[in-house]
Design an enzyme around this catalytic site. Structure first.
Site, PDB file in Angstrom:
ATOM      1  N   ARG A 176       8.369  -2.688 -12.820  1.00 25.14           N
ATOM      2  CA  ARG A 176       8.262  -1.248 -13.101  1.00 25.14           C
ATOM      3  C   ARG A 176       8.961  -0.424 -12.013  1.00 25.14           C
ATOM      4  O   ARG A 176       9.626   0.561 -12.302  1.00 25.14           O
ATOM      5  CB  ARG A 176       6.788  -0.846 -13.206  1.00 25.14           C
ATOM      6  CG  ARG A 176       6.583   0.578 -13.653  1.00 25.14           C
ATOM      7  CD  ARG A 176       5.167   0.817 -14.122  1.00 25.14           C
ATOM      8  NE  ARG A 176       4.279   1.168 -13.034  1.00 25.14           N
ATOM      9  CZ  ARG A 176       2.971   1.400 -13.188  1.00 25.14           C
ATOM     10  NH1 ARG A 176       2.406   1.283 -14.362  1.00 25.14           N
ATOM     11  NH2 ARG A 176       2.238   1.738 -12.163  1.00 25.14           N
TER      12      ARG A 176
ATOM     13  N   ARG B 143      -3.439  -0.678  -3.407  1.00 21.50           N
ATOM     14  CA  ARG B 143      -4.084  -0.085  -4.588  1.00 21.50           C
ATOM     15  C   ARG B 143      -5.001  -1.091  -5.263  1.00 21.50           C
ATOM     16  O   ARG B 143      -6.066  -0.747  -5.766  1.00 21.50           O
ATOM     17  CB  ARG B 143      -3.022   0.436  -5.563  1.00 21.50           C
ATOM     18  CG  ARG B 143      -2.182   1.563  -4.963  1.00 21.50           C
ATOM     19  CD  ARG B 143      -1.040   1.947  -5.878  1.00 21.50           C
ATOM     20  NE  ARG B 143      -1.508   2.797  -6.934  1.00 21.50           N
ATOM     21  CZ  ARG B 143      -1.080   2.761  -8.199  1.00 21.50           C
ATOM     22  NH1 ARG B 143      -0.171   1.906  -8.556  1.00 21.50           N
ATOM     23  NH2 ARG B 143      -1.556   3.583  -9.082  1.00 21.50           N
TER      24      ARG B 143
END
Ligand code: AMP
Length: 193
Positions: free
Chosen positions: A127, A146
């Protein structure tokens, strides 16, 4: 119907939310999108949020609860909403319960899109390459932070919603279309996972 999509970064929440918007007329409430818009617009909230987002950490509960509360008051939300990326910790989940009760709204479903960490790391690398650096939090190092934040702070929401009998799980390692099909089955009440 009001629902939450929950899953680690890169699990496909945004993609599935878009399909739910198209197929069911629900409104997508993505705190990540709202915060990125605030950063791009250079608002006070955006200025406070940028460094925290770039570090893969969570923006303050006060900020995200405030933007969700305001957004829920807009008339289009009466069609039903998909919370995408919110709540992300127990304090936010409790605040959301109180918010919804205060607005005489209910939470009908919490859908977990479950994916292994290793698959996510390879997805996010792809991505990041495709976005050409558009998202400054989209790289493998930030992803690890994250993911850690997800496991520490967001995963405890799963037993929280299970105790409310609202949690359903779909396998996020299937193809995008297959995940959508699984979600449709859950929505039709065919699956009780
Ligand atoms: P997302 O697009 O949902 O992955 O969100 C991107 C970033 O925005 C996250 O890594 C956080 O820094 C911030 N963010 C989004 N939603 C929340 C939330 N509910 N609570 C705190 N921070 C959030």
């Amino acid at each position: 119907m009001n629902m939450i999509l929950i899953g680690p970064p890169g699990a496909g929440k945004g993609t599935q939310a878009t399909r739910l918007v198209e197929n069911h007329g629900l409104v997508q409430l993505s705190t990540g999108d709202m915060l990125r818009a605030a950063v791009a617009a250079g608002t006070e909230i955006g200025k406070k949020a940028k460094a925290v987002m770039d570090a893969g950490q969570l923006v303050s509960d006060e900020i995200v609860i405030g933007i969700i509360s305001d957004r829920l008051d807009e008339p289009d939300c009466q069609a039903g909403v998909i919370f995408d990326g919110f709540p992300r910790n127990l304090a936010q989940a409790e605040a959301l319960d109180a918010l919804l009760a205060g607005k005489k709204l209910s939470l009908d479903l919490v859908l977990e899109i479950r994916v292994d960490d290793e698959i996510l790391i390879s997805r996010i690398e792809k991505r990041a390459a495709e976005s050409g650096g558009e998202r400054s939090d989209d790289n493998a190092d930030v992803l690890r932070d994250r993911l850690e934040t997800y496991h520490e702070q967001t995963a405890p929401l799963l037993p929280y919603y299970e105790a409310q009998n609202k949690l359903k799980v779909v396998d996020g390692m299937l193809s995008i279309d297959e995940v959508s099909e699984e979600i449709e089955k859950v929505l039709k009440g065919e699956v009780t996972a």
